[in-house]
Design a protein around this motif. Structure first.
Motif, PDB file in Angstrom:
ATOM      1  N   GLN A 159       0.826  -1.206   0.000  1.00 10.31           N
ATOM      2  CA  GLN A 159       0.000   0.000   0.000  1.00 10.31           C
ATOM      3  C   GLN A 159       0.860   1.256   0.000  1.00 10.31           C
ATOM      4  O   GLN A 159       0.565   2.237  -0.695  1.00 10.31           O
ATOM      5  N   SER A 160       1.957   1.240   0.751  1.00  7.66           N
ATOM      6  CA  SER A 160       2.837   2.406   0.826  1.00  7.66           C
ATOM      7  C   SER A 160       3.592   2.615  -0.493  1.00  7.66           C
ATOM      8  O   SER A 160       3.785   3.749  -0.932  1.00  7.66           O
ATOM      9  N   LEU A 161       4.036   1.528  -1.122  1.00  9.29           N
ATOM     10  CA  LEU A 161       4.729   1.627  -2.397  1.00  9.29           C
ATOM     11  C   LEU A 161       3.799   2.157  -3.483  1.00  9.29           C
ATOM     12  O   LEU A 161       4.171   3.039  -4.267  1.00  9.29           O
ATOM     13  N   ARG A 162       2.597   1.626  -3.532  1.00  7.59           N
ATOM     14  CA  ARG A 162       1.621   2.111  -4.507  1.00  7.59           C
ATOM     15  C   ARG A 162       1.287   3.582  -4.261  1.00  7.59           C
ATOM     16  O   ARG A 162       1.146   4.367  -5.194  1.00  7.59           O
ATOM     17  N   GLY A 163       1.177   3.928  -2.979  1.00  8.28           N
ATOM     18  CA  GLY A 163       0.844   5.306  -2.639  1.00  8.28           C
ATOM     19  C   GLY A 163       1.914   6.296  -3.050  1.00  8.28           C
ATOM     20  O   GLY A 163       1.621   7.463  -3.321  1.00  8.28           O
ATOM     21  N   ALA A 164       3.185   5.853  -3.094  1.00 10.26           N
ATOM     22  CA  ALA A 164       4.270   6.746  -3.490  1.00 10.26           C
ATOM     23  C   ALA A 164       4.118   7.215  -4.930  1.00 10.26           C
ATOM     24  O   ALA A 164       4.633   8.280  -5.299  1.00 10.26           O
ATOM     25  N   TYR A 165       3.414   6.448  -5.752  1.00 13.38           N
ATOM     26  CA  TYR A 165       3.158   6.838  -7.139  1.00 13.38           C
ATOM     27  C   TYR A 165       1.689   7.193  -7.368  1.00 13.38           C
ATOM     28  O   TYR A 165       1.246   7.287  -8.516  1.00 13.38           O
ATOM     29  N   GLY A 166       0.952   7.359  -6.285  1.00 10.30           N
ATOM     30  CA  GLY A 166      -0.440   7.781  -6.391  1.00 10.30           C
ATOM     31  C   GLY A 166      -1.401   6.688  -6.798  1.00 10.30           C
ATOM     32  O   GLY A 166      -2.581   6.961  -7.045  1.00 10.30           O
ATOM     33  N   LEU A 167      -0.945   5.451  -6.873  1.00  9.44           N
ATOM     34  CA  LEU A 167      -1.822   4.342  -7.273  1.00  9.44           C
ATOM     35  C   LEU A 167      -2.780   4.022  -6.127  1.00  9.44           C
ATOM     36  O   LEU A 167      -2.387   3.928  -4.976  1.00  9.44           O
ATOM     37  N   GLY A 168      -4.042   3.858  -6.467  1.00 11.65           N
ATOM     38  CA  GLY A 168      -5.046   3.621  -5.441  1.00 11.65           C
ATOM     39  C   GLY A 168      -5.512   4.894  -4.764  1.00 11.65           C
ATOM     40  O   GLY A 168      -6.293   4.839  -3.816  1.00 11.65           O
ATOM     41  N   ARG A 169      -5.039   6.036  -5.254  1.00 11.64           N
ATOM     42  CA  ARG A 169      -5.448   7.329  -4.700  1.00 11.64           C
ATOM     43  C   ARG A 169      -6.091   8.157  -5.808  1.00 11.64           C
ATOM     44  O   ARG A 169      -6.315   7.679  -6.909  1.00 11.64           O
ATOM     45  N   SER A 170      -6.393   9.397  -5.531  1.00 11.34           N
ATOM     46  CA  SER A 170      -7.072  10.252  -6.497  1.00 11.34           C
ATOM     47  C   SER A 170      -6.154  10.551  -7.687  1.00 11.34           C
ATOM     48  O   SER A 170      -4.930  10.404  -7.610  1.00 11.34           O
ATOM     49  N   ALA A 171      -6.760  10.994  -8.783  1.00 14.37           N
ATOM     50  CA  ALA A 171      -5.982  11.337  -9.979  1.00 14.37           C
ATOM     51  C   ALA A 171      -5.008  12.469  -9.689  1.00 14.37           C
ATOM     52  O   ALA A 171      -3.894  12.500 -10.230  1.00 14.37           O
ATOM     53  N   LYS A 172      -5.391  13.388  -8.826  1.00 16.41           N
ATOM     54  CA  LYS A 172      -4.518  14.510  -8.472  1.00 16.41           C
ATOM     55  C   LYS A 172      -3.244  14.019  -7.808  1.00 16.41           C
ATOM     56  O   LYS A 172      -2.165  14.593  -8.008  1.00 16.41           O
ATOM     57  N   SER A 173      -3.335  12.946  -7.027  1.00 15.87           N
ATOM     58  CA  SER A 173      -2.174  12.415  -6.322  1.00 15.87           C
ATOM     59  C   SER A 173      -1.181  11.738  -7.253  1.00 15.87           C
ATOM     60  O   SER A 173      -0.017  11.558  -6.892  1.00 15.87           O
ATOM     61  N   MET A 232       4.180  10.786 -11.163  1.00 14.02           N
ATOM     62  CA  MET A 232       4.298  10.312 -12.538  1.00 14.02           C
ATOM     63  C   MET A 232       5.035  11.323 -13.405  1.00 14.02           C
ATOM     64  O   MET A 232       5.816  10.956 -14.292  1.00 14.02           O
ATOM     65  N   LEU A 233       4.812  12.609 -13.144  1.00 10.94           N
ATOM     66  CA  LEU A 233       5.530  13.646 -13.878  1.00 10.94           C
ATOM     67  C   LEU A 233       7.021  13.576 -13.577  1.00 10.94           C
ATOM     68  O   LEU A 233       7.861  13.685 -14.490  1.00 10.94           O
ATOM     69  N   LEU A 234       7.368  13.385 -12.307  1.00 14.92           N
ATOM     70  CA  LEU A 234       8.783  13.281 -11.939  1.00 14.92           C
ATOM     71  C   LEU A 234       9.424  12.041 -12.537  1.00 14.92           C
ATOM     72  O   LEU A 234      10.590  12.078 -12.946  1.00 14.92           O
ATOM     73  N   LEU A 235       8.692  10.939 -12.608  1.00 15.13           N
ATOM     74  CA  LEU A 235       9.223   9.726 -13.248  1.00 15.13           C
ATOM     75  C   LEU A 235       9.485   9.987 -14.722  1.00 15.13           C
ATOM     76  O   LEU A 235      10.512   9.554 -15.270  1.00 15.13           O
ATOM     77  N   ALA A 236       8.576  10.710 -15.381  1.00 15.40           N
ATOM     78  CA  ALA A 236       8.768  11.035 -16.795  1.00 15.40           C
ATOM     79  C   ALA A 236       9.973  11.953 -16.992  1.00 15.40           C
ATOM     80  O   ALA A 236      10.776  11.754 -17.915  1.00 15.40           O
TER      81      ALA A 236
END
Length: 296
Positions: free
Chosen positions: A36-50, A55-59
């Protein structure tokens, strides 16, 4: 005299019964918290705003690698324009922003909303919580820093470069970013866990990573300008990023990034390694002490 209302009381059997299913225990709870914490670091499972910032930083982190690969393939070069071990050094600001934004998200909200005791009411202990959060943050940083290296390695194969040499350098780069991920994650989580205020956590992480590197680099430049070159490698002990630079120069064959191209020998490199291990252990100990207090 009014007539009393009829008694409408009813007793309903709603079927409460004890749970007799499988009890998955601490290991399952620890893995779930890690995931859950790993997914949360990339906003997965959270709102689109998160999802926008990580994802922008990864790009942004991957964009220079794609450019390097495109140049190598187009020019049929026998060498990539950037070393694997130097990539994270050049993109340090992106890494710092990612950590500063996601470390507080990982731990500050639990502190702010006082949900940590709820975790400990389950079959999970303080050590499980700290290990899961630490491991998740380190894994998120490793994904951020290792993905562009993978792109560069694939590009080197497309450019028909020497497989053995590129694979060796790719492996060195992975070791380097693995050390960086563990060290930076510990520091970031400690800074974020010291305050439930996310804004303070972001500022603290940026200050420790960016300002410390700037200060050390400035002092190293002054030492070089005043012909006091012997102190350059020792000044590198006082910044997380220069610690990683020194380690990869001493043990991974990375080019020297210090002023005057000062090399870090094996002896000084051992000191760097001990300092890194000490900092990681200290971060883990501070987190354990912090959650001993808030878990009560």
């Amino acid at each position: 005299m009014s007539t009393p209302a009829p008694d409408t009381t009813r007793i309903h059997n709603i079927g409460y019964r004890s749970y007799d299913g499988p009890r998955l225990g601490r290991s399952y709870a620890r893995r779930s918290l890690f995931s859950q914490s790993l997914r949360g670091a990339y906003g997965l499972g959270r709102s689109a705003k998160s999802k926008v910032l990580p994802m922008l930083l990864l790009a942004v982190m991957c964009a220079p690698a794609l450019i390097v690969v495109a140049i190598a393939v187009y020019t049929e070069s026998g060498k990539l324009a950037m070393e694997y071990t130097q990539y994270a050094v050049y993109l340090q600001l992106v890494i710092a922003v990612f950590l500063a934004s996601q470390a507080p998200q990982s731990v500050s909200r639990d502190l702010r909303f006082r949900t940590v005791p709820l975790y400990f009411s389950r079959p999970i202990e303080r050590m499980d919580y700290v290990l899961a959060k630490y491991g998740a943050m380190a894994s998120a940083l490793f994904i951020l820093t290792a993905t562009p290296l993978l792109i560069m390695w694939i590009g080197s194969m497309l450019a028909k470069m020497d497989f053995a040499e590129q694979t060796r350098m790719f492996g060195q780069g992975l070791v380097s970013v693995a050390v960086l991920s563990v060290l930076f994650s510990g520091i970031g989580l400690v800074m974020a866990a010291l305050t439930p205020r996310r804004g303070f956590g972001v500022a603290a992480v940026i200050a420790v990573l960016v300002i410390s590197y700037g200060a050390v680099s400035t002092l190293q430049g002054i030492s070089y300008a005043t012909d006091n070159t012997g102190s350059i490698v020792w000044l590198g002990l006082f910044s997380p990023l220069t610690l990683v630079i020194g380690l990869q120069n001493a043990f991974l064959g990375a080019p020297a990034s210090f002023p005057a191209e000062m090399e870090v020998g094996a002896g000084v490199g051992t000191v760097y390694l001990l300092v890194v291990l000490g900092l990681v252990a200290a971060c883990y100990g501070i987190l354990m002490a912090r959650y001993r207090k808030v878990g009560l």
